[in-house]
Scaffold this motif. Structure first.
Motif, PDB file in Angstrom:
ATOM      1  N   ARG A  52       9.700  22.967  21.376  1.00 53.90           N
ATOM      2  CA  ARG A  52       9.503  21.553  21.163  1.00 53.90           C
ATOM      3  C   ARG A  52      10.581  20.721  20.980  1.00 53.90           C
ATOM      4  NH1 ARG A  52       5.786  21.909  17.060  1.00 53.90           N
ATOM      5  NH2 ARG A  52       4.326  23.125  18.602  1.00 53.90           N
ATOM      6  N   ILE A  53      11.979  21.207  19.910  1.00 53.79           N
ATOM      7  CA  ILE A  53      13.274  20.750  19.303  1.00 53.79           C
ATOM      8  C   ILE A  53      14.169  20.887  20.614  1.00 53.79           C
ATOM      9  CG2 ILE A  53      14.599  21.079  18.295  1.00 53.79           C
ATOM     10  CD1 ILE A  53      13.105  22.207  15.445  1.00 53.79           C
ATOM     11  N   VAL A  54      14.233  21.033  20.983  1.00 49.92           N
ATOM     12  CA  VAL A  54      15.052  20.950  22.191  1.00 49.92           C
ATOM     13  C   VAL A  54      14.837  19.625  23.384  1.00 49.92           C
ATOM     14  CG1 VAL A  54      16.222  22.117  24.816  1.00 49.92           C
ATOM     15  CG2 VAL A  54      16.483  23.298  22.301  1.00 49.92           C
ATOM     16  N   VAL A  55      13.749  19.884  23.459  1.00 46.74           N
ATOM     17  CA  VAL A  55      13.010  19.266  24.500  1.00 46.74           C
ATOM     18  C   VAL A  55      13.448  17.646  23.894  1.00 46.74           C
ATOM     19  CG1 VAL A  55      10.999  18.274  26.184  1.00 46.74           C
ATOM     20  CG2 VAL A  55      11.467  20.137  25.994  1.00 46.74           C
ATOM     21  N   TYR A  56      13.088  17.133  22.690  1.00 46.24           N
ATOM     22  CA  TYR A  56      12.671  16.218  22.602  1.00 46.24           C
ATOM     23  C   TYR A  56      14.118  15.018  22.314  1.00 46.24           C
ATOM     24  CZ  TYR A  56       8.254  15.368  20.230  1.00 46.24           C
ATOM     25  OH  TYR A  56       6.817  15.465  19.981  1.00 46.24           O
ATOM     26  N   TYR A  57      15.211  16.623  21.641  1.00 44.98           N
ATOM     27  CA  TYR A  57      16.898  16.039  21.810  1.00 44.98           C
ATOM     28  C   TYR A  57      17.240  15.622  22.824  1.00 44.98           C
ATOM     29  CZ  TYR A  57      20.911  15.812  20.134  1.00 44.98           C
ATOM     30  OH  TYR A  57      22.054  15.705  19.990  1.00 44.98           O
ATOM     31  N   PHE A  58      16.523  16.439  23.136  1.00 42.50           N
ATOM     32  CA  PHE A  58      17.110  16.440  25.124  1.00 42.50           C
ATOM     33  C   PHE A  58      16.610  15.278  26.084  1.00 42.50           C
ATOM     34  CE2 PHE A  58      18.923  17.108  29.130  1.00 42.50           C
ATOM     35  CZ  PHE A  58      17.671  16.470  30.369  1.00 42.50           C
ATOM     36  N   VAL A  59      15.472  14.312  25.445  1.00 43.66           N
ATOM     37  CA  VAL A  59      15.268  13.411  25.943  1.00 43.66           C
ATOM     38  C   VAL A  59      15.655  12.102  25.282  1.00 43.66           C
ATOM     39  CG1 VAL A  59      12.791  11.902  27.401  1.00 43.66           C
ATOM     40  CG2 VAL A  59      12.953  14.609  27.093  1.00 43.66           C
TER      41      VAL A  59
ATOM     42  N   VAL B 167      25.389  18.809  24.870  1.00 45.51           N
ATOM     43  CA  VAL B 167      25.256  19.544  26.321  1.00 45.51           C
ATOM     44  C   VAL B 167      24.629  20.917  26.691  1.00 45.51           C
ATOM     45  CG1 VAL B 167      27.393  20.920  27.689  1.00 45.51           C
ATOM     46  CG2 VAL B 167      27.317  17.872  26.839  1.00 45.51           C
ATOM     47  N   VAL B 168      24.521  21.464  24.914  1.00 52.65           N
ATOM     48  CA  VAL B 168      24.178  22.519  25.101  1.00 52.65           C
ATOM     49  C   VAL B 168      22.892  22.407  25.261  1.00 52.65           C
ATOM     50  CG1 VAL B 168      23.662  24.738  23.200  1.00 52.65           C
ATOM     51  CG2 VAL B 168      25.660  23.624  23.571  1.00 52.65           C
ATOM     52  N   THR B 169      21.702  21.872  25.044  1.00 49.70           N
ATOM     53  CA  THR B 169      20.423  20.713  24.755  1.00 49.70           C
ATOM     54  C   THR B 169      20.261  21.532  26.246  1.00 49.70           C
ATOM     55  OG1 THR B 169      20.491  18.918  24.639  1.00 49.70           O
ATOM     56  CG2 THR B 169      20.206  20.533  22.576  1.00 49.70           C
ATOM     57  N   ALA B 170      21.063  20.717  26.915  1.00 52.41           N
ATOM     58  CA  ALA B 170      20.777  20.150  28.788  1.00 52.41           C
ATOM     59  C   ALA B 170      20.614  21.444  29.162  1.00 52.41           C
ATOM     60  CB  ALA B 170      21.270  18.765  29.101  1.00 52.41           C
ATOM     61  N   LEU B 171      21.612  22.419  28.670  1.00 48.55           N
ATOM     62  CA  LEU B 171      22.455  24.055  29.740  1.00 48.55           C
ATOM     63  C   LEU B 171      20.675  24.767  29.304  1.00 48.55           C
ATOM     64  CD1 LEU B 171      24.259  24.984  31.627  1.00 48.55           C
ATOM     65  CD2 LEU B 171      25.074  26.319  29.342  1.00 48.55           C
ATOM     66  N   TYR B 172      19.930  24.723  28.321  1.00 48.47           N
ATOM     67  CA  TYR B 172      18.963  25.195  27.787  1.00 48.47           C
ATOM     68  C   TYR B 172      18.059  24.760  28.403  1.00 48.47           C
ATOM     69  CZ  TYR B 172      15.267  27.271  25.318  1.00 48.47           C
ATOM     70  OH  TYR B 172      14.591  28.195  24.330  1.00 48.47           O
ATOM     71  N   VAL B 173      18.539  23.455  28.461  1.00 45.69           N
ATOM     72  CA  VAL B 173      16.768  23.430  29.255  1.00 45.69           C
ATOM     73  C   VAL B 173      16.822  22.915  31.080  1.00 45.69           C
ATOM     74  CG1 VAL B 173      15.547  20.392  30.342  1.00 45.69           C
ATOM     75  CG2 VAL B 173      16.437  21.302  27.667  1.00 45.69           C
TER      76      VAL B 173
ATOM     77  N   ALA C  62      15.949  27.102  31.511  1.00 39.25           N
ATOM     78  CA  ALA C  62      14.650  27.299  30.940  1.00 39.25           C
ATOM     79  C   ALA C  62      13.274  26.617  32.065  1.00 39.25           C
ATOM     80  CB  ALA C  62      14.045  26.392  29.167  1.00 39.25           C
ATOM     81  N   VAL C  63      13.432  24.911  32.897  1.00 39.73           N
ATOM     82  CA  VAL C  63      12.863  24.337  33.529  1.00 39.73           C
ATOM     83  C   VAL C  63      12.753  25.410  34.781  1.00 39.73           C
ATOM     84  CG1 VAL C  63      13.048  22.872  35.484  1.00 39.73           C
ATOM     85  CG2 VAL C  63      13.121  22.706  32.748  1.00 39.73           C
ATOM     86  N   ILE C  64      13.533  25.853  35.322  1.00 42.44           N
ATOM     87  CA  ILE C  64      13.525  26.970  36.425  1.00 42.44           C
ATOM     88  C   ILE C  64      12.635  28.489  35.947  1.00 42.44           C
ATOM     89  CG2 ILE C  64      15.094  28.212  37.515  1.00 42.44           C
ATOM     90  CD1 ILE C  64      16.977  26.419  37.753  1.00 42.44           C
ATOM     91  N   VAL C  65      12.466  28.934  34.620  1.00 38.38           N
ATOM     92  CA  VAL C  65      12.585  30.727  34.867  1.00 38.38           C
ATOM     93  C   VAL C  65      11.211  30.544  33.766  1.00 38.38           C
ATOM     94  CG1 VAL C  65      15.375  31.802  34.559  1.00 38.38           C
ATOM     95  CG2 VAL C  65      13.165  30.773  32.479  1.00 38.38           C
ATOM     96  N   SER C  66      10.650  29.313  32.803  1.00 43.64           N
ATOM     97  CA  SER C  66       9.455  29.764  32.386  1.00 43.64           C
ATOM     98  C   SER C  66       8.602  28.325  32.495  1.00 43.64           C
ATOM     99  CB  SER C  66      10.069  28.799  30.685  1.00 43.64           C
ATOM    100  OG  SER C  66       8.985  28.780  29.990  1.00 43.64           O
ATOM    101  N   PRO C  67       7.609  28.666  32.789  1.00 39.43           N
ATOM    102  CA  PRO C  67       6.091  27.375  33.459  1.00 39.43           C
ATOM    103  C   PRO C  67       5.944  26.601  31.943  1.00 39.43           C
ATOM    104  CG  PRO C  67       5.713  29.757  34.386  1.00 39.43           C
ATOM    105  CD  PRO C  67       6.858  30.233  33.537  1.00 39.43           C
ATOM    106  N   ARG C  68       5.681  28.060  31.329  1.00 39.65           N
ATOM    107  CA  ARG C  68       5.792  26.857  29.562  1.00 39.65           C
ATOM    108  C   ARG C  68       6.735  26.191  29.375  1.00 39.65           C
ATOM    109  NH1 ARG C  68       3.607  31.290  25.060  1.00 39.65           N
ATOM    110  NH2 ARG C  68       1.934  32.361  26.736  1.00 39.65           N
TER     111      ARG C  68
END
Lengths: 199, 74
Positions: free
Chosen positions: A6-13, A56-62, A65-71
């Motif tokens: 949740r934190i990663v997605v918030y920060y990324f967007v 940049v780090v969160t973007a890489l994580y996103v 994660a978007v590819i491997v995790s449906p959740r």
């Protein structure tokens, strides 16, 4: 893990448009006389750099994660569009919003491509070199070079010694184009989905 | 060719729901949709699929045309 996502997605967007604004404002100001000796602008510039590195780090994580995790995809969709595709209506909204964003993307890419292909240069010819009484020279170039470093040399006004009145080359870098497209995609999807959701 | 006017589907969902003393969320849970979808159907902002219409009809033990009616949108 859910809280981290949740934190990663918030920060990324949320950081996307804010960093773009800060990136323009702080470096632009630190180059002016106002900013000389101004700790605030120097601090702003440095902070923008650190925040961008974190982004940049969160973007890489996103991206992973978007590819491997449906959740994770659900988290991202919920933040951007406030819907989760839990039922037929939400699936329809996501479908329609995706269609609109697709069409917008096609238009945007075509526009960016055309602006990138075209160069315009207006110059005043040097004294004594007027042609049929005309003092100004208009050069419009079309240059498609799919691979870097293979662009043909433009037979333009360089070296003519004339005075440049107007010069246009595509101003955005590759990073700038990709950043712009990311913001437009996320913003447009959010806008269309929320508008459809409101009915 | 003139674009055909969309069908406006009106529903008596809010009446039937009130008769059974159900909240929108409870009804949504019964038929497998979100509260927002029930709200959208009741307001006329969303036309349910055939599957959802059948589920609602079965839940309320009514025919589909006793829950939903149509009129051409003006």
């Amino acid at each position: 893990m859910k809280a981290i996502n949740r934190i990663v997605v918030y920060y990324f967007v949320i950081a996307l448009p804010l960093l773009a604004a800060a990136w323009v404002i702080f470096p632009a100001f630190t180059r002016t006389e106002k900013a000389v000796g101004s700790a605030f602008f120097e601090w702003g510039n440095a902070a923008t750099g650190y925040l961008f590195s974190l982004w940049v780090v969160t973007a890489l994580y996103v991206a992973v994660a978007v590819i491997v995790s449906p959740r994770f995809r659900e988290h991202l969709l919920k933040l951007i569009a406030r819907i989760k595709e839990r039922d037929e209506r939400e699936a329809m909204i996501v479908g329609r919003a995706s269609r609109n964003v697709f069409l917008l993307n096609v238009a945007l890419i075509v526009c960016l491509l055309i602006f990138n292909l075209v160069t315009v240069h207006v110059s005043r010819l040097p004294e004594g070199q007027t042609i049929a009484g005309k003092e100004r020279n208009l050069f419009i170039g079309l240059n498609l070079s799919p691979v870097e470093g293979t662009a043909c040399a433009s037979p333009g006004p360089e070296g003519s010694g004339g005075q440049t009145l107007f010069d246009y080359h595509f101003p955005l870098s590759v990073s700038g184009v990709l950043y712009l497209m990311m913001i437009v995609n996320l913003g447009a999807f959010s806008y269309y989905a929320r508008r459809l959701e409101r009915g | 060719m003139e674009k055909p006017r969309p069908f406006q589907i009106k529903s008596r969902l809010h009446v039937l729901r009130a008769e059974k003393d159900l909240t929108q969320e409870e009804l949504g849970r019964e038929v497998g949709v979100t509260r927002a979808t029930i709200i959208a159907i009741e307001k006329g902002n969303y036309n349910p699929s055939l599957e959802l219409a059948f589920k609602l009809a079965r839940f309320f033990d009514k025919r589909i045309d006793e829950i939903f009616s149509t009129e051409e949108a003006t």
